[in-house]
Design an enzyme around this catalytic site. Structure first.
Site, mmCIF file in Angstrom:
data_model
loop_
_atom_site.group_PDB
_atom_site.id
_atom_site.type_symbol
_atom_site.label_atom_id
_atom_site.label_comp_id
_atom_site.label_asym_id
_atom_site.label_seq_id
_atom_site.Cartn_x
_atom_site.Cartn_y
_atom_site.Cartn_z
ATOM 1 N N SER A 1 0.860 -1.184 0.000
ATOM 2 C CA SER A 1 0.000 0.000 0.000
ATOM 3 C C SER A 1 0.896 1.234 0.000
ATOM 4 O O SER A 1 2.096 1.139 0.287
ATOM 5 C CB SER A 1 -0.886 0.007 1.246
ATOM 6 O OG SER A 1 -0.074 0.200 2.401
ATOM 7 N N ASP B 1 -0.723 -1.655 -4.147
ATOM 8 C CA ASP B 1 -2.106 -1.908 -3.728
ATOM 9 C C ASP B 1 -2.842 -0.576 -3.553
ATOM 10 O O ASP B 1 -2.354 0.313 -2.841
ATOM 11 C CB ASP B 1 -2.057 -2.681 -2.394
ATOM 12 C CG ASP B 1 -3.411 -3.203 -1.962
ATOM 13 O OD1 ASP B 1 -4.261 -3.466 -2.828
ATOM 14 O OD2 ASP B 1 -3.605 -3.379 -0.737
ATOM 15 N N HIS C 1 -12.549 -4.242 3.477
ATOM 16 C CA HIS C 1 -11.248 -4.482 4.106
ATOM 17 C C HIS C 1 -11.413 -4.637 5.617
ATOM 18 O O HIS C 1 -12.344 -4.091 6.194
ATOM 19 C CB HIS C 1 -10.301 -3.318 3.820
ATOM 20 C CG HIS C 1 -9.930 -3.214 2.374
ATOM 21 N ND1 HIS C 1 -10.265 -2.138 1.592
ATOM 22 C CD2 HIS C 1 -9.257 -4.058 1.571
ATOM 23 C CE1 HIS C 1 -9.812 -2.330 0.361
ATOM 24 N NE2 HIS C 1 -9.196 -3.492 0.329
ATOM 25 N N ASN D 1 -6.939 -10.839 -2.167
ATOM 26 C CA ASN D 1 -6.040 -10.010 -1.360
ATOM 27 C C ASN D 1 -6.226 -10.274 0.131
ATOM 28 O O ASN D 1 -7.350 -10.212 0.629
ATOM 29 C CB ASN D 1 -6.345 -8.529 -1.590
ATOM 30 C CG ASN D 1 -5.986 -8.063 -2.985
ATOM 31 O OD1 ASN D 1 -5.568 -8.845 -3.835
ATOM 32 N ND2 ASN D 1 -6.151 -6.775 -3.219
HETATM 33 P P1 13P Z 1 -7.958 -7.429 4.254
HETATM 34 O O1 13P Z 1 -7.079 -6.526 5.048
HETATM 35 O O2 13P Z 1 -9.379 -7.368 4.660
HETATM 36 O O3 13P Z 1 -7.426 -8.815 4.192
HETATM 37 O O4 13P Z 1 -7.958 -6.852 2.760
HETATM 38 C C1 13P Z 1 -6.765 -6.753 2.051
HETATM 39 C C2 13P Z 1 -6.931 -6.056 0.757
HETATM 40 O O5 13P Z 1 -7.953 -6.158 0.100
HETATM 41 C C3 13P Z 1 -5.816 -5.236 0.262
HETATM 42 O O6 13P Z 1 -6.143 -4.564 -0.910
#
Ligand code: 13P
Length: 276
Positions: free
Chosen positions: A49, A84, A166, A218
């Site tokens: 990220s 990401d 998320h 993900n």
């Molecule tokens: P989580 O943190 O819910 O596993 O999601 C990760 C994600 O989608 C990163 O783009």
């Protein structure tokens, strides 16, 4: 072996399995994920990220660390280094820094602006040999017509909201919207689809999503939770105060092992073991 994510996801789509994107935060995270993918002979995507990139002192540092680690650990399975939820500027910076894949998340823009920016970044990413993911329908169920428009730009894989979020899911979460997933899949010419928010989705739903066109899943929070729980257990048992238990190599070891266990479980569930 660092590669872009295009071929690994086309193979996953055709083979009806998913490839895990596991987010990295530091050296320990990266090492645990790379070693586990290698041990299981699985392709893998390392997600970064913008916040994690900043934390690790910049995208160039991340790219240099991942390339060097991939080489010195003798990793032979395909590994993509992927931005990401990138901004427009972040996506450009990662192309420069030597990432092999980017996500441009323009889902919060009006669709025409998302399309304009995605169009530009598709050309730039492909010129440099990177794969590119785009997103529509931030936090909501995506509109299949918008999904079709963005897919037509030549992106390599598509994140489209189907009720996934998320972090931890609330107790009253209704589950994934498989009707929406089916419609999106029908509208998008069999492009590999991405399921964000992989933490806490029941196994059966993950399998069903893969059967309906999801090729990339993900996972971020789940590795954080297992790392934190194992570290807490170590400290609460007073192990940091026994001998040289405070040595960071000892203090961080249980957490690093816990990440390996989580990644192993997910690779099993997604079906990507022995698909390298
Ligand atoms: P989580 O943190 O819910 O596993 O999601 C990760 C994600 O989608 C990163 O783009």
């Amino acid at each position: 072996m660092l590669v872009n994510a295009t071929n690994m996801l086309l193979k996953a789509r055709d083979g009806h399995y998913g490839v895990g994107q596991f987010n990295i935060n530091n050296l320990e995270w990266t090492k645990s994920i790379l070693l586990t993918a290698q041990e299981m002979n699985s392709p893998v995507i390392l997600g970064v990220s913008e916040g994690a990139g900043k934390y690790m002192a910049g995208f160039k540092v991340v790219a240099a660390m991942v390339r060097a680690m991939d080489e010195s650990l003798g990793i032979t399975v395909p590994v993509a280094l992927h931005l990401d939820h990138g901004t427009y500027e972040g996506a450009k910076a990662c192309i420069e820094a030597g990432f092999t894949s980017i996500m441009f998340d323009g889902s919060h823009y009006p669709i025409d602006e998302n399309i304009a920016k995605t169009t530009e970044l598709v050309a730039l990413a492909h010129d440099h040999g990177l794969s590119i993911e785009a997103e529509v329908g931030a936090g909501e169920v995506a509109d299949p017509a918008e999904c079709a428009r963005i897919t037509a730009l030549g992106i390599d894989f598509l994140a489209a909201g189907i009720g996934n979020i998320h972090g931890k899911y609330p107790a009253n979460w209704k589950g994934l919207d498989f009707d929406a997933l089916d419609k999106i899949h029908q509208a998008t010419n069999n492009i590999p689809l991405v399921l964000h928010g992989g933490t806490g989705i029941p196994d059966e739903m993950v399998r069903k999503a893969i059967s309906l066109g999801v090729s990339k899943i993900n996972v971020n929070t789940e590795c954080q939770l297992s790392f934190a729980a194992a570290t807490r257990e170590y400290i609460e048992a007073g192990k940091d105060q026994q001998g040289k238990g405070y040595d960071p190599r000892k203090l961080l070891a249980p957490g690093a092992e816990a990440i390996k266990a989580t990644v192993r479980e997910k690779i099993e569930l997604f079906g990507s073991a022995n698909k390298a």
